[in-house]
Design an enzyme around this catalytic site. Structure first.
Site, PDB file in Angstrom:
ATOM      1  N   GLY A   8       0.824  -1.209   0.000  1.00 41.58           N
ATOM      2  CA  GLY A   8       0.000   0.000   0.000  1.00 41.58           C
ATOM      3  C   GLY A   8       0.849   1.247   0.000  1.00 41.58           C
ATOM      4  O   GLY A   8       2.082   1.181  -0.007  1.00 41.58           O
ATOM      5  N   SER A   9       0.156   2.402   0.055  1.00 47.51           N
ATOM      6  CA  SER A   9       0.863   3.674  -0.089  1.00 47.51           C
ATOM      7  C   SER A   9       1.693   4.023   1.148  1.00 47.51           C
ATOM      8  O   SER A   9       2.672   4.768   1.055  1.00 47.51           O
ATOM      9  CB  SER A   9      -0.139   4.791  -0.389  1.00 47.51           C
ATOM     10  N   GLY A  63       0.702  -0.685   6.686  1.00 47.72           N
ATOM     11  CA  GLY A  63      -0.348   0.286   6.972  1.00 47.72           C
ATOM     12  C   GLY A  63      -1.638  -0.443   7.327  1.00 47.72           C
ATOM     13  O   GLY A  63      -1.662  -1.662   7.502  1.00 47.72           O
ATOM     14  N   ALA A  64      -2.724   0.310   7.426  1.00 47.03           N
ATOM     15  CA  ALA A  64      -4.052  -0.276   7.666  1.00 47.03           C
ATOM     16  C   ALA A  64      -5.079   0.720   7.140  1.00 47.03           C
ATOM     17  O   ALA A  64      -4.762   1.896   6.910  1.00 47.03           O
ATOM     18  CB  ALA A  64      -4.275  -0.540   9.149  1.00 47.03           C
ATOM     19  N   GLY A  78      -6.076  -2.492  -0.470  1.00 41.38           N
ATOM     20  CA  GLY A  78      -5.282  -2.766  -1.674  1.00 41.38           C
ATOM     21  C   GLY A  78      -5.420  -4.218  -2.140  1.00 41.38           C
ATOM     22  O   GLY A  78      -4.729  -4.651  -3.064  1.00 41.38           O
ATOM     23  N   GLU A  84      -0.917 -10.511   3.648  1.00 37.95           N
ATOM     24  CA  GLU A  84      -0.531  -9.660   4.789  1.00 37.95           C
ATOM     25  C   GLU A  84      -0.838 -10.353   6.109  1.00 37.95           C
ATOM     26  O   GLU A  84      -0.043 -10.293   7.057  1.00 37.95           O
ATOM     27  CB  GLU A  84      -1.299  -8.334   4.727  1.00 37.95           C
ATOM     28  N   LYS A 102      -7.344   7.470  10.029  1.00 36.47           N
ATOM     29  CA  LYS A 102      -7.666   6.042  10.077  1.00 36.47           C
ATOM     30  C   LYS A 102      -7.816   5.516  11.506  1.00 36.47           C
ATOM     31  O   LYS A 102      -8.153   4.350  11.691  1.00 36.47           O
ATOM     32  CB  LYS A 102      -6.566   5.245   9.371  1.00 36.47           C
TER      33      LYS A 102
HETATM   34  C1  A5P Z   1      -3.399  -3.657   1.296  1.00 37.36           C
HETATM   35  O1  A5P Z   1      -4.266  -4.652   0.918  1.00 37.36           O
HETATM   36  C2  A5P Z   1      -3.921  -3.041   2.542  1.00 37.36           C
HETATM   37  O2  A5P Z   1      -4.150  -3.895   3.600  1.00 37.36           O
HETATM   38  C3  A5P Z   1      -3.104  -1.871   2.994  1.00 37.36           C
HETATM   39  O3  A5P Z   1      -2.166  -2.231   3.940  1.00 37.36           O
HETATM   40  C4  A5P Z   1      -4.046  -0.888   3.576  1.00 37.36           C
HETATM   41  O4  A5P Z   1      -5.117  -0.799   2.661  1.00 37.36           O
HETATM   42  C5  A5P Z   1      -3.414   0.474   3.808  1.00 37.36           C
HETATM   43  O5  A5P Z   1      -3.073   1.004   2.580  1.00 37.36           O
HETATM   44  P1  A5P Z   1      -2.583   2.501   2.416  1.00 37.36           P
HETATM   45  O6  A5P Z   1      -1.329   2.628   3.188  1.00 37.36           O
HETATM   46  O7  A5P Z   1      -2.386   2.656   0.926  1.00 37.36           O
HETATM   47  O8  A5P Z   1      -3.683   3.378   2.914  1.00 37.36           O
END
Ligand code: A5P
Length: 204
Positions: A8-9, A63-64, A78, A84, A102
């Site tokens: 993810g970002s 991330g989450a 994502g 994960e 978040k």
């Molecule tokens: C990927 O599938 C997700 O679990 C990401 O870890 C989560 O969506 C957080 O993504 P961002 O950092 O892009 O918000």
């Protein structure tokens, strides 16, 4: 140390920073939670090992999409939450990094991603709707979104989720469900919240 790389970002920046540290001499190996993160880690020259050679991960960083006050998570925005969750649940430490938007009182504003098999997917969607919740099959460029594992993603809106652990079990009881985006708090070691003014808060 064996480091699990999220997706993810947010994880993107963690992987870039780890790449910089490796170029400065940090000695680690890593496993990636998605094809995208594996590619990025390769570009950063972070030494990667196949998951088949791994028995335990020292630290997993990701991330989450939402973190509640008890540190339960929603992940999978994502579409990478199956891999994960395998990495997070096999890591000694799981560090979650989110921005302030978040960090919420209760999970549920973000639709819960549920990975399901393509076989019989309409029946699985029907069972999910009966929980009840509003279900949207994830699409990309006019076609079904396909995960790295060749599965589909159902985004499920339950409203406020009062008991994430119970809901996780209820969804898992449906045939055709591969994995939910609920990460119960017993997997989480630390949550780092970043605020707009540049400050951070370390929780747990
Ligand atoms: C990927 O599938 C997700 O679990 C990401 O870890 C989560 O969506 C957080 O993504 P961002 O950092 O892009 O918000």
């Amino acid at each position: 140390m064996l480091v699990g790389l999220g997706t993810g970002s947010t994880a993107y920046w963690a992987i870039k920073k780890i790449g910089q540290r490796v170029r400065e001499g940090l000695q680690i190996t890593a496993v990636a939670s998605s094809n995208a993160s594996e590619q990025l880690a390769g570009e950063e020259n972070i030494p990667l090992v196949p998951l088949s050679e791994v028995t335990e991960i020292d630290i997993y960083i990701d991330g989450a999409d939402e973190v509640d006050l008890q540190f339960n998570l929603i992940k999978g925005g994502g579409g990478a939450h199956l891999r994960e969750k395998i990495l997070a649940s096999n890591s000694r430490q799981f560090i979650v990094i989110v921005d302030q938007s978040k960090y919420v009182k209760k999970l549920g504003k973000f639709p819960l991603p549920v990975e399901i098999t393509p076989f019989g997917f309409n029946l699985t969607l029907k069972k999910l709707r009966e929980l009840p919740c509003e279900v949207n099959l994830r699409m990309k460029d006019g076609a079904h979104y396909i995960s790295d594992n060749g599965n589909l993603i159902a985004d499920c809106s339950f409203g406020v989720i009062e008991d994430p652990v119970k809901l996780n079990m209820e969804i898992h009881a449906i045939a055709g469900v591969v994995e939910t985006g609920i990460f119960p708090n017993d997997m989480v070691s630390q949550v780092i919240v970043g605020y707009e003014d540049g400050t951070i808060q370390l929780l747990k």
